[in-house]
Write a protein that holds these residues in place. Sequence first.
Motif, short mmCIF file in Angstrom:
data_model
loop_
_atom_site.label_atom_id
_atom_site.label_comp_id
_atom_site.label_asym_id
_atom_site.label_seq_id
_atom_site.Cartn_x
_atom_site.Cartn_y
_atom_site.Cartn_z
N GLY A 210 34.32 131.44 58.33
CA GLY A 210 35.01 132.69 58.59
C GLY A 210 35.79 132.72 59.88
N LYS B 270 34.11 139.07 55.60
CA LYS B 270 34.96 139.08 54.41
C LYS B 270 35.67 137.74 54.24
CE LYS B 270 35.75 144.04 54.33
NZ LYS B 270 36.72 145.12 54.53
N SER B 271 36.15 137.19 55.35
CA SER B 271 36.81 135.89 55.32
C SER B 271 35.81 134.81 54.90
CB SER B 271 37.39 135.58 56.69
OG SER B 271 37.92 134.29 56.72
N LYS C 299 35.47 141.70 59.46
CA LYS C 299 36.60 140.89 59.03
C LYS C 299 36.17 139.44 58.84
CE LYS C 299 41.22 139.52 60.41
NZ LYS C 299 42.22 139.51 61.47
N ARG C 300 35.33 138.93 59.77
CA ARG C 300 34.85 137.56 59.64
C ARG C 300 33.96 137.39 58.42
NH1 ARG C 300 30.10 135.49 62.20
NH2 ARG C 300 29.85 133.53 61.18
#
Length: 124
Positions: free
Chosen positions: A103, A19-20, A16-17
């Motif tokens: 991120g 992608k952010s 998730k980080r």
Amino acid sequence: MIRIYIKKNQSDRYKKRMKSKAVIRKKVFGTAERPRLVVFRSHRHIYAQLVDDTDHKILAASSSLKFTEDKKSGRDKAVDVGKLMADLAKKKGIKKVVFDRNGYVYHGRIQSVAEGARKAGLVF
């Protein structure tokens, strides 16, 4: 365009980080006049760098490793890292930067680095 590779056996939190981070890096770009202030957070320490993306060079760097006072909290050390980063930037003649939270959520130690840099005179 920036490409970020996500390793196979990583946690969902890490994915998730990353992608952010990719979304942020599409928008944030550092130049010689306005470099990118990148923040990295480990469990124990926090690191900051000024990066010129056009020449692919690191202009200045600081971390909480320089502060050996164990009595301070993580957020207090992060404020000190931000102030030190601003002082290093001023010595190089840099007044404006672009903040790259890498991120991470803009909260806690990441926010403290930004506040410390702003208090010391950096504009972003």
